[in-house]
Design an enzyme around this catalytic site. Structure first.
Site, PDB file in Angstrom:
ATOM      1  CE  LYS A  44      -3.277  -0.089   3.225  1.00 18.35           C
ATOM      2  NZ  LYS A  44      -3.967  -0.451   4.483  1.00 18.35           N
ATOM      3  CE  LYS A  46      -1.931   4.368   4.558  1.00 17.06           C
ATOM      4  NZ  LYS A  46      -2.987   4.532   5.570  1.00 17.06           N
TER       5      LYS A  46
HETATM    6  N1  C2G Z   1     -10.103   7.626   8.855  1.00 15.72           N
HETATM    7  C1  C2G Z   1     -11.046   8.594   9.174  1.00 15.72           C
HETATM    8  N2  C2G Z   1     -10.637   9.852   9.455  1.00 15.72           N
HETATM    9  C2  C2G Z   1      -9.310  10.183   9.420  1.00 15.72           C
HETATM   10  C3  C2G Z   1      -8.348   9.208   9.101  1.00 15.72           C
HETATM   11  C4  C2G Z   1      -8.770   7.914   8.820  1.00 15.72           C
HETATM   12  O1  C2G Z   1     -12.258   8.308   9.210  1.00 15.72           O
HETATM   13  N3  C2G Z   1      -8.963  11.461   9.703  1.00 15.72           N
HETATM   14  C5  C2G Z   1     -10.581   6.284   8.538  1.00 15.72           C
HETATM   15  C6  C2G Z   1     -10.261   5.880   7.096  1.00 15.72           C
HETATM   16  O2  C2G Z   1     -11.225   6.442   6.214  1.00 15.72           O
HETATM   17  C7  C2G Z   1     -10.351   4.367   7.176  1.00 15.72           C
HETATM   18  C8  C2G Z   1      -9.867   4.074   8.609  1.00 15.72           C
HETATM   19  O3  C2G Z   1      -9.939   5.317   9.332  1.00 15.72           O
HETATM   20  O4  C2G Z   1     -11.708   3.948   7.043  1.00 15.72           O
HETATM   21  C9  C2G Z   1      -8.444   3.549   8.632  1.00 15.72           C
HETATM   22  O5  C2G Z   1      -7.620   4.480   7.964  1.00 15.72           O
HETATM   23  P1  C2G Z   1      -6.120   4.012   7.549  1.00 15.72           P
HETATM   24  O6  C2G Z   1      -5.466   3.407   8.723  1.00 15.72           O
HETATM   25  O7  C2G Z   1      -5.496   5.153   6.822  1.00 15.72           O
HETATM   26  O8  C2G Z   1      -6.424   2.820   6.549  1.00 15.72           O
HETATM   27  P2  C2G Z   1      -6.285   2.804   4.950  1.00 15.72           P
HETATM   28  O9  C2G Z   1      -4.886   3.064   4.559  1.00 15.72           O
HETATM   29  O10 C2G Z   1      -7.354   3.648   4.425  1.00 15.72           O
HETATM   30  O11 C2G Z   1      -6.527   1.241   4.648  1.00 15.72           O
HETATM   31  O12 C2G Z   1      -8.358  -2.440   2.258  1.00 15.72           O
HETATM   32  C10 C2G Z   1      -8.608  -1.164   2.801  1.00 15.72           C
HETATM   33  C11 C2G Z   1      -7.347  -0.536   3.358  1.00 15.72           C
HETATM   34  O13 C2G Z   1      -6.667  -1.425   4.218  1.00 15.72           O
HETATM   35  C12 C2G Z   1      -7.692   0.764   4.093  1.00 15.72           C
END
Ligand code: C2G
Length: 129
Positions: A44, A46
């Protein structure tokens, strides 16, 4: 029993993650969270501060989370939905439309993100202390 599933990295757990998980938990009776493994995060693009074990333990400690599974590929969602008899797949609106194909297996919801907070911003702020 209404089961919800979501997925994410959840590095440096912050209020945006917690708001999302609590909102999703309110949609049903059981919330399952797929936490991205370190290997999958590399795919991803990350780079995490916490490794998978710590991130999974922190998410599992939240009162609104009932079960944590490992997310190690993009394609596992369909089998997870079937295995866990999921009723709703939910995720932040930053993914709007990206998982619509899952509508064939369960309801798909995209919820608004919490503004003005992200793990990336937290890392930047911490590096400037
Ligand atoms: N999130 C949120 N508000 C933020 C940051 C994150 O609502 N300010 C939510 C994201 O939209 C997501 C969840 O928190 O639903 C997790 O975010 P991340 O850890 O960044 O995950 P991500 O990289 O989006 O991975 O297969 C799907 C992926 O694994 C999602």
């Amino acid at each position: 029993m209404k089961t919800i599933i979501t997925y994410g990295t959840f590095d440096l757990l912050h209020i945006g993650h917690v708001n999302m998980l609590q909102r999703l938990a309110e949609l049903g009776d059981k919330l399952i969270v797929g936490v991205s493994t370190d290997e999958f995060n590399l795919l991803k693009g990350k780079q995490c501060i916490y490794g998978y074990a710590e991130r999974a333990k922190i998410v599992a400690a939240l009162g609104c989370v009932d079960q944590v599974i490992a997310e190690d590929n993009w394609a596992q969602k369909v089998s997870d939905i079937q295995t866990h008899q999921v009723d709703i797949f939910g995720i932040g609106a930053d993914w709007q439309g990206k998982f619509d194909e899952l509508n064939a297996y369960c309801e798909v919801v995209y919820l608004p993100r919490t503004p003005s907070i992200s793990t990336t911003d937290l890392k930047k702020a911490l590096s400037q202390i």
